[in-house]
Design a protein around this motif. Structure first.
Motif, PDB file in Angstrom:
ATOM      1  N   GLU A 208      76.884 -73.253  49.616  1.00 25.02           N
ATOM      2  CA  GLU A 208      78.045 -73.851  50.271  1.00 25.02           C
ATOM      3  C   GLU A 208      79.138 -72.826  50.575  1.00 25.02           C
ATOM      4  OE1 GLU A 208      76.465 -75.191  47.647  1.00 25.02           O
ATOM      5  OE2 GLU A 208      75.529 -76.758  48.864  1.00 25.02           O
ATOM      6  N   ALA A 209      79.072 -71.646  49.939  1.00 30.33           N
ATOM      7  CA  ALA A 209      80.083 -70.615  50.177  1.00 30.33           C
ATOM      8  C   ALA A 209      79.896 -69.918  51.521  1.00 30.33           C
ATOM      9  CB  ALA A 209      80.056 -69.581  49.052  1.00 30.33           C
ATOM     10  N   ILE A 210      78.759 -70.136  52.173  1.00 29.59           N
ATOM     11  CA  ILE A 210      78.493 -69.494  53.465  1.00 29.59           C
ATOM     12  C   ILE A 210      78.713 -70.501  54.583  1.00 29.59           C
ATOM     13  CG2 ILE A 210      76.775 -68.326  54.879  1.00 29.59           C
ATOM     14  CD1 ILE A 210      75.416 -67.381  52.398  1.00 29.59           C
ATOM     15  N   PRO A 211      79.719 -70.297  55.420  1.00 32.46           N
ATOM     16  CA  PRO A 211      79.952 -71.228  56.536  1.00 32.46           C
ATOM     17  C   PRO A 211      78.757 -71.234  57.488  1.00 32.46           C
ATOM     18  CG  PRO A 211      81.857 -69.794  56.180  1.00 32.46           C
ATOM     19  CD  PRO A 211      80.739 -69.234  55.359  1.00 32.46           C
ATOM     20  N   GLY A 213      78.550 -74.081  60.000  1.00 30.44           N
ATOM     21  CA  GLY A 213      78.757 -75.208  60.898  1.00 30.44           C
ATOM     22  C   GLY A 213      79.212 -74.840  62.293  1.00 30.44           C
ATOM     23  N   ALA A 214      79.193 -73.533  62.622  1.00 31.19           N
ATOM     24  CA  ALA A 214      79.685 -73.106  63.930  1.00 31.19           C
ATOM     25  C   ALA A 214      78.568 -72.610  64.844  1.00 31.19           C
ATOM     26  CB  ALA A 214      80.738 -72.008  63.754  1.00 31.19           C
ATOM     27  N   VAL A 215      77.339 -73.049  64.620  1.00 29.11           N
ATOM     28  CA  VAL A 215      76.193 -72.594  65.424  1.00 29.11           C
ATOM     29  C   VAL A 215      76.402 -72.963  66.889  1.00 29.11           C
ATOM     30  CG1 VAL A 215      73.720 -72.889  65.832  1.00 29.11           C
ATOM     31  CG2 VAL A 215      74.598 -72.755  63.490  1.00 29.11           C
ATOM     32  N   ASP A 216      76.286 -71.971  67.766  1.00 29.59           N
ATOM     33  CA  ASP A 216      76.419 -72.248  69.196  1.00 29.59           C
ATOM     34  C   ASP A 216      75.176 -71.850  69.988  1.00 29.59           C
ATOM     35  OD1 ASP A 216      76.620 -69.501  69.144  1.00 29.59           O
ATOM     36  OD2 ASP A 216      78.689 -69.427  69.882  1.00 29.59           O
ATOM     37  N   ILE A 302      72.342 -69.145  65.508  1.00 31.03           N
ATOM     38  CA  ILE A 302      73.284 -68.035  65.613  1.00 31.03           C
ATOM     39  C   ILE A 302      74.702 -68.566  65.734  1.00 31.03           C
ATOM     40  CG2 ILE A 302      73.893 -65.975  66.923  1.00 31.03           C
ATOM     41  CD1 ILE A 302      70.969 -65.932  67.916  1.00 31.03           C
ATOM     42  N   GLN A 303      75.598 -68.016  64.925  1.00 27.01           N
ATOM     43  CA  GLN A 303      77.010 -68.373  64.967  1.00 27.01           C
ATOM     44  C   GLN A 303      77.799 -67.246  65.628  1.00 27.01           C
ATOM     45  OE1 GLN A 303      78.297 -70.903  61.398  1.00 27.01           O
ATOM     46  NE2 GLN A 303      77.023 -69.347  60.422  1.00 27.01           N
ATOM     47  N   PRO A 304      78.941 -67.538  66.206  1.00 21.07           N
ATOM     48  CA  PRO A 304      79.722 -66.497  66.874  1.00 21.07           C
ATOM     49  C   PRO A 304      80.359 -65.538  65.865  1.00 21.07           C
ATOM     50  CG  PRO A 304      80.931 -68.562  66.860  1.00 21.07           C
ATOM     51  CD  PRO A 304      79.564 -68.870  66.337  1.00 21.07           C
ATOM     52  N   GLY A 305      80.720 -64.360  66.374  1.00 20.38           N
ATOM     53  CA  GLY A 305      81.416 -63.385  65.543  1.00 20.38           C
ATOM     54  C   GLY A 305      80.531 -62.825  64.445  1.00 20.38           C
ATOM     55  N   MET A 306      81.118 -62.599  63.261  1.00 19.92           N
ATOM     56  CA  MET A 306      80.402 -62.009  62.144  1.00 19.92           C
ATOM     57  C   MET A 306      79.945 -63.054  61.136  1.00 19.92           C
ATOM     58  SD  MET A 306      80.234 -58.927  63.020  1.00 19.92           S
ATOM     59  CE  MET A 306      79.579 -58.200  61.516  1.00 19.92           C
ATOM     60  N   ARG A 307      79.746 -64.285  61.599  1.00 18.70           N
ATOM     61  CA  ARG A 307      79.233 -65.320  60.715  1.00 18.70           C
ATOM     62  C   ARG A 307      77.710 -65.180  60.578  1.00 18.70           C
ATOM     63  NH1 ARG A 307      82.994 -67.846  64.066  1.00 18.70           N
ATOM     64  NH2 ARG A 307      84.781 -68.808  63.004  1.00 18.70           N
ATOM     65  N   ALA A 308      77.173 -65.698  59.483  1.00 19.49           N
ATOM     66  CA  ALA A 308      75.757 -65.538  59.178  1.00 19.49           C
ATOM     67  C   ALA A 308      74.865 -66.228  60.204  1.00 19.49           C
ATOM     68  CB  ALA A 308      75.459 -66.097  57.792  1.00 19.49           C
ATOM     69  N   CYS A 309      73.715 -65.608  60.450  1.00 16.13           N
ATOM     70  CA  CYS A 309      72.647 -66.244  61.226  1.00 16.13           C
ATOM     71  C   CYS A 309      71.741 -66.967  60.231  1.00 16.13           C
ATOM     72  CB  CYS A 309      71.856 -65.191  61.996  1.00 16.13           C
ATOM     73  SG  CYS A 309      70.427 -65.827  62.892  1.00 16.13           S
TER      74      CYS A 309
END
Length: 333
Positions: A208-211, A213-216, A302-309
């Motif tokens: 849960e510590a890894i966001p 929810g921003a997958v685009d 894949i999420q934008p920026g430096m968020r995890a894939c």
């Protein structure tokens, strides 16, 4: 481990046990016994000698104050130690899991744990059992793997266990594996074997510590094909071995260049949903992640920026190990 003991036994199996303050090990090995008895010897030289012999069988004989290991052309004698109390009994059994599935999931998850880190948190695997599901989690900060598999019986468990020890124990286990837990201890048991260890005293890893929810953009393709392309194109990458994955409408393109070796690019067809994007990953971490999905089609969320894939299998049958792999992107410079 300070010693190994050979208790009296009347069946064709010889129980062997050893312990130190942090670790307890018991296992049975096939044997033909002639005399009942129990002895203790130093564990390290015993293990080293047996490992170097490479023989299918060895004769074990008590000779006065020595335990002799005899072969046709050799003899090795270890000093007898005082027989102390048997290693502490394992903590209570809280649940059980299918051994092969557990070992397979653990091999992938433990591979993401740090090998040597000043923070014990990153050298362990979090083992959680909640009702009918077992969750394994590990991370070295740059990636995290989470595997979920069904339990054979309900139970409650939440501990952080040294990854290297847990992996070796699971590799030795056969059939159904029992999960044991008590104050400050964790154990695995199977027919003829037991490993118990002190748990790590550090905070818990949490998915849960890894966001996420921003997958685009999602990309679905064959994991083996992508891995092969990463290996080929990665030869031409700079020293940091960072590759950019350029996502188009119906394909992904890998490209790299290096002044002294040349340049390479490779394009693979893929099912793409969402916008175009170009995340970069360290080649060896990407290969490790794809290796976890060998023989399958994999979905990269894949999420934008430096968020995890986030990587998951495209198809998962009921009852199979559900694996989620989080991979942090890298800056190209």
């Amino acid at each position: 481990m300070v010693g190994a003991s050979f208790p009296a036994w009347t069946s064709p199996r010889l129980p062997t046990a050893g312990s130190d303050p942090d670790l307890t090990v018991r296992f049975d090995c096939p044997a033909t016994t002639h005399t009942d008895g129990e002895v203790a010897v130093p564990a390290a030289p015993l293990a080293e000698t047996l490992k170097m012999l490479g023989a299918e069988s060895v004769r074990v004989v008590v000779e006065g104050s020595r335990l002799a290991l005899r072969l046709d052309q050799a003899r090795f004698a270890l000093p007898l130690l005082s027989v102390v109390e048997s290693p502490a009994s394992e903590p209570p059994r809280v649940s059980e899991v299918d051994g092969p599935a557990f070992a397979s999931a653990l091999r992938i998850v433990a591979g993401t744990a740090a090998k040597d880190d000043p923070l014990p948190l990153f050298t362990g695997v979090r083992v959680q059992a909640v009702e009918g599901e077992l969750t394994l989690t590990a991370s070295d900060r740059y990636r995290m793997a989470v595997a979920r598999l069904p339990l054979r019986s309900p139970g409650a468990l939440d501990v952080l266990v040294p990854a290297a020890l847990l992996t070796e124990a699971a590799r030795q286990a056969r059939g159904v594996v029992g999960l044991h837990s008590g104050p400050g201890r964790f154990g695995l048991s199977w027919a003829g074997g037991l490993v118990g260890t002190a748990v790590l005293d550090a905070g818990f890893l949490s998915e849960e510590a890894i966001p996420s929810g921003a997958v685009d953009t999602t990309v679905t393709l064959d994991a083996d094909a992508l891995a092969a392309a990463v290996r080929r194109v990665g030869v031409y990458a700079e020293d940091r071995r960072v590759l950019t994955l350029e996502v188009g409408d119906t394909q992904v393109r890998l490209a790299s260049a290096r002044q002294d070796t040349g340049e390479a690019e490779e394009t693979l067809k893929a099912n793409v949903s969402g916008g175009r994007t170009s995340p970069s990953f360290q080649a060896r971490y990407l290969l490790d992640a794809l290796g976890a999905f060998a023989g399958e089609r994999v979905v990269l969320s894949i999420q934008p920026g430096m968020r995890a894939c986030v990587l998951r299998a495209a198809d998962l049958s009921v009852g199979e190990v559900a694996l989620t792999y989080y991979l942090m992107p890298m800056l190209t410079r």
